[in-house]
Motif scaffolding. Structure first.
Motif, PDB file in Angstrom:
ATOM      1  N   GLU A 106       0.889  -1.286   0.193  1.00 38.00           N
ATOM      2  CA  GLU A 106       0.074   0.094   0.126  1.00 38.00           C
ATOM      3  C   GLU A 106       0.830   1.299  -0.197  1.00 38.00           C
ATOM      4  O   GLU A 106       0.762   2.186  -0.770  1.00 38.00           O
ATOM      5  CB  GLU A 106      -0.855   0.132   1.254  1.00 38.00           C
ATOM      6  N   VAL A 107       1.864   1.323   0.775  1.00 36.31           N
ATOM      7  CA  VAL A 107       2.696   2.468   1.005  1.00 36.31           C
ATOM      8  C   VAL A 107       3.678   2.496  -0.277  1.00 36.31           C
ATOM      9  O   VAL A 107       3.737   3.709  -0.954  1.00 36.31           O
ATOM     10  CB  VAL A 107       3.649   2.437   2.071  1.00 36.31           C
ATOM     11  N   ARG A 114       2.313   4.399  -3.112  1.00 35.21           N
ATOM     12  CA  ARG A 114       2.241   5.909  -3.024  1.00 35.21           C
ATOM     13  C   ARG A 114       3.561   6.398  -3.602  1.00 35.21           C
ATOM     14  O   ARG A 114       3.653   7.691  -4.027  1.00 35.21           O
ATOM     15  CB  ARG A 114       2.050   6.481  -1.763  1.00 35.21           C
ATOM     16  N   TRP A 168      11.946   2.259   5.599  1.00 36.31           N
ATOM     17  CA  TRP A 168      11.340   2.220   7.058  1.00 36.31           C
ATOM     18  C   TRP A 168      12.566   2.144   7.899  1.00 36.31           C
ATOM     19  O   TRP A 168      12.532   2.982   9.103  1.00 36.31           O
ATOM     20  CB  TRP A 168      10.387   1.111   7.379  1.00 36.31           C
ATOM     21  N   THR A 201       6.543   9.425   4.506  1.00 34.58           N
ATOM     22  CA  THR A 201       5.858  10.517   5.187  1.00 34.58           C
ATOM     23  C   THR A 201       5.462  10.063   6.560  1.00 34.58           C
ATOM     24  O   THR A 201       5.408   9.009   6.860  1.00 34.58           O
ATOM     25  CB  THR A 201       4.614  10.907   4.462  1.00 34.58           C
ATOM     26  N   PRO A 202       5.045  11.034   7.528  1.00 32.17           N
ATOM     27  CA  PRO A 202       4.415  10.456   8.850  1.00 32.17           C
ATOM     28  C   PRO A 202       3.261   9.664   8.571  1.00 32.17           C
ATOM     29  O   PRO A 202       3.295   8.746   9.365  1.00 32.17           O
ATOM     30  CB  PRO A 202       4.065  12.018   9.470  1.00 32.17           C
ATOM     31  N   GLU A 203       2.396  10.051   7.641  1.00 36.73           N
ATOM     32  CA  GLU A 203       1.343   9.084   7.570  1.00 36.73           C
ATOM     33  C   GLU A 203       2.007   7.584   7.199  1.00 36.73           C
ATOM     34  O   GLU A 203       1.519   6.625   7.530  1.00 36.73           O
ATOM     35  CB  GLU A 203       0.516   9.301   6.416  1.00 36.73           C
ATOM     36  N   ASP A 204       2.980   7.441   6.219  1.00 36.92           N
ATOM     37  CA  ASP A 204       3.251   6.264   5.821  1.00 36.92           C
ATOM     38  C   ASP A 204       3.955   5.701   6.968  1.00 36.92           C
ATOM     39  O   ASP A 204       3.632   4.282   7.278  1.00 36.92           O
ATOM     40  CB  ASP A 204       4.678   6.466   4.881  1.00 36.92           C
ATOM     41  N   ASP A 208       3.196   6.016  10.335  1.00 40.95           N
ATOM     42  CA  ASP A 208       2.224   5.464  11.022  1.00 40.95           C
ATOM     43  C   ASP A 208       1.538   4.438  10.653  1.00 40.95           C
ATOM     44  O   ASP A 208       1.121   3.374  11.574  1.00 40.95           O
ATOM     45  CB  ASP A 208       1.081   6.762  11.302  1.00 40.95           C
ATOM     46  N   ASP A 209       1.301   4.323   9.407  1.00 41.00           N
ATOM     47  CA  ASP A 209       0.529   2.883   8.824  1.00 41.00           C
ATOM     48  C   ASP A 209       1.401   1.639   9.159  1.00 41.00           C
ATOM     49  O   ASP A 209       0.980   0.705   9.407  1.00 41.00           O
ATOM     50  CB  ASP A 209       0.477   3.020   7.358  1.00 41.00           C
ATOM     51  N   THR A 257       2.121  -0.230  12.298  1.00 43.32           N
ATOM     52  CA  THR A 257       0.979  -1.317  12.770  1.00 43.32           C
ATOM     53  C   THR A 257       1.176  -2.746  12.098  1.00 43.32           C
ATOM     54  O   THR A 257       0.591  -3.605  12.545  1.00 43.32           O
ATOM     55  CB  THR A 257      -0.539  -0.887  12.376  1.00 43.32           C
TER      56      THR A 257
END
Length: 303
Positions: free
Chosen positions: A238-239, A242, A254, A286-289, A291-292, A295
């Motif tokens: 998913e990441v 993007r 990461w 990104t911060p969103e990446d 955060d995802d 998990t």
């Protein structure tokens, strides 16, 4: 290729290095296979990799010979790491931190590398039967003799790192670390490195292939009954979508995002995968990446 510094006084090195163990272990020792391995190392140089990792125990010394031969004409361009502290015995390799072994092993390593100094010399494993202070003191003496430039530790706790650091600076710590094997992060090893100006060097940053989608978790865990990391792969894909990247590149990105003091050393026998790995240094998550990806499931460290 982006660069990061080795420790606080070491040289600038490529943000992604090359772990060379598999170049010996996965092949026979025929000249044909060695030629393939040398080609991989030369391709790494072409892609801006300047940090190479070997050990005296890889392939019974063959890996040091291979890496030394491949890098001989480029030695001034690279930073070369090797390791000491394991010896063959019944049932496999066993820790050996005796000072006399350390003093003998470095000369054999230099002979195999065809060199007179090792840039970074790790203790491959702490010997429970030898005080760490004795082993580290013997390694520090190699720096004084000019045979080694910097010292590192492998698979240690923050307490062990602090003990060694009080005797002689720890420039780097190497441990297994990836999106789904995060023990060094949880145990405080990455924080210790950051606080003490040491570089953290993750090996197997792609989960032994499982985070690329190329192998299953069962194979990566050598028969362990862990479930395949489908959720982790799903998040990586998913990441990756993007960033027009691959799951492997996101997994490495990461690791790189854990701090400027982190320099992963993925290994590969294929130039196509090598190009993919070094491309991870260009990805800015990104911060969103992050955060995802946080998990993603975590498994026990593979031994």
């Amino acid at each position: 290729m982006k660069a990061r510094r080795l420790g606080i006084q070491g040289p600038q090195i490529s943000a992604v290095g090359l772990g060379c163990a598999g170049l010996s272990w996965a092949y026979s020792e025929s000249s044909r296979d060695d030629d393939v391995s040398v080609a991989v190392i030369h391709s790494a140089l072409d892609h801006g990799v300047t940090f190479f990792d070997t050990a005296d125990s890889y392939g019974g010394g063959h890996n040091e010979e291979l890496v030394g031969r491949a890098l001989r004409r480029h030695r001034h361009e690279v930073t070369l790491a090797s390791k000491v502290g394991l010896r063959p015995g019944p049932g496999g390799l066993h820790p050996d931190g005796r000072p006399d072994h350390i003093e003998t092993a470095i000369d054999a390593t230099l002979y195999r590398l065809g060199d007179d100094v090792v840039d970074l010399y790790y203790l491959h494993q702490v010997d429970p039967d030898v005080p760490l202070a004795d082993t580290w003191g013997a390694m520090a003496s190699l720096v004084e003799k000019g045979k080694v430039r910097h010292l590192g530790l492998c698979e240690v706790t923050p307490e062990q790192a602090a003990e060694a650091h009080s005797i002689h600076p720890v420039t780097a710590i190497q441990s297994e670390f990836s999106l789904w094997t995060r023990e060094p992060l949880e145990a405080g090893v990455l924080d210790w490195c950051r606080e003490n100006d040491a570089t953290f060097v993750p090996f197997a940053p792609l989960g032994r292939g499982s985070l690329t989608g190329a192998v299953t978790a069962t194979r990566a865990l050598a028969g362990d009954a862990a479930e395949p990391p489908n959720r982790a792969l799903g998040l990586l894909r998913e990441v990756a979508g993007r960033h027009w990247a691959t799951p492997a590149q996101v997994a490495l990105a990461w690791v790189l995002a854990q701090g400027e003091h982190v320099v992963p050393i993925p290994g590969t026998k294929h130039r196509r995968y090598l190009q993919e790995n070094v491309g991870a240094a260009r990805i800015e998550l990104t911060p969103e990446d992050l955060d995802d990806l946080a998990t993603a499931p975590v498994v026990a460290t593979v031994r």
